[in-house]
Design a protein around this motif. Structure first.
Motif, PDB file in Angstrom:
ATOM      1  N   CYS A  82       0.863  -1.188   0.000  1.00 60.80           N
ATOM      2  CA  CYS A  82       0.000   0.000   0.000  1.00 60.80           C
ATOM      3  C   CYS A  82       0.896   1.233   0.000  1.00 60.80           C
ATOM      4  O   CYS A  82       1.722   1.416   0.896  1.00 60.80           O
ATOM      5  CB  CYS A  82      -0.900  -0.013   1.239  1.00 60.80           C
ATOM      6  N   CYS A 117       0.692   3.358   3.166  1.00 57.96           N
ATOM      7  CA  CYS A 117       1.375   2.712   4.304  1.00 57.96           C
ATOM      8  C   CYS A 117       2.886   2.910   4.171  1.00 57.96           C
ATOM      9  O   CYS A 117       3.567   3.183   5.168  1.00 57.96           O
ATOM     10  CB  CYS A 117       1.054   1.221   4.349  1.00 57.96           C
ATOM     11  N   HIS A 125      -3.385   1.288   8.537  1.00 65.05           N
ATOM     12  CA  HIS A 125      -4.127   1.046   7.295  1.00 65.05           C
ATOM     13  C   HIS A 125      -5.625   0.865   7.553  1.00 65.05           C
ATOM     14  O   HIS A 125      -6.037  -0.052   8.258  1.00 65.05           O
ATOM     15  CB  HIS A 125      -3.585  -0.195   6.577  1.00 65.05           C
ATOM     16  N   HIS A 135      -6.329   3.469   0.756  1.00 65.54           N
ATOM     17  CA  HIS A 135      -5.931   3.759   2.148  1.00 65.54           C
ATOM     18  C   HIS A 135      -6.634   5.073   2.467  1.00 65.54           C
ATOM     19  O   HIS A 135      -6.406   6.077   1.772  1.00 65.54           O
ATOM     20  CB  HIS A 135      -4.407   3.866   2.233  1.00 65.54           C
TER      21      HIS A 135
HETATM   22 ZN    ZN Z   1      -2.255   1.455   3.654  1.00 63.19          ZN
END
Ligand code: ZN
Ligand code: AMP
Length: 112
Positions: free
Chosen positions: A3, A6, A45, A96
């Protein structure tokens, strides 16, 4: 997890930071849509608005507090827009949770 936000939260991908604390990071959008365009994310997340629950919703208030602080710091005295694109029809491209803080110009309504 693969991600991008992240990775930005962990410092694995660089970003131009606007605010950071233990649970929230704000950074400048790579492709700004307004003179001020900052993304505000929980470091943890959460995929989208649809994943907000009674257990994790405290972070949402915190995201809005940071938005107000950044709006003040950027002198957005005439107003601004907060956007949480959600899912395909909402135009969410990064899964996200994030708030877009957009300001420095007059916004149109309804959005496209
Ligand atoms: Zn994330
Ligand atoms: P959304 O389309 O609502 O999911 O918003 C995702 C936003 O993230 C877009 O405005 C992108 O320009 C922005 N974005 C994607 N990757 C990065 C990155 N590495 N650094 C800063 N902004 C990014």
């Amino acid at each position: 997890m693969d991600c991008v936000f992240c990775k930005i939260a962990k410092g694995e991908i660089p970003s131009k930071k606007a605010y950071e604390d233990d649970s929230v990071l704000a950074f400048y959008d790579l492709d700004p849509k307004a003179p001020v365009h900052i993304l505000i994310i929980p470091k943890r997340h959460i995929e989208s608005v649809m994943e907000i629950t009674p257990e994790n919703s405290g972070i949402v208030a915190h995201l809005f507090e940071v938005a107000a602080k950044l709006a003040r710091e950027n002198n957005l005295t005439e107003g601004f827009r907060l956007v949480a694109n959600t899912g395909k029809d909402g135009g969410q491209t990064v899964p996200h949770l994030h708030l877009h803080l957009l300001g420095g110009r007059s916004m149109k309504w309804p959005p496209g």
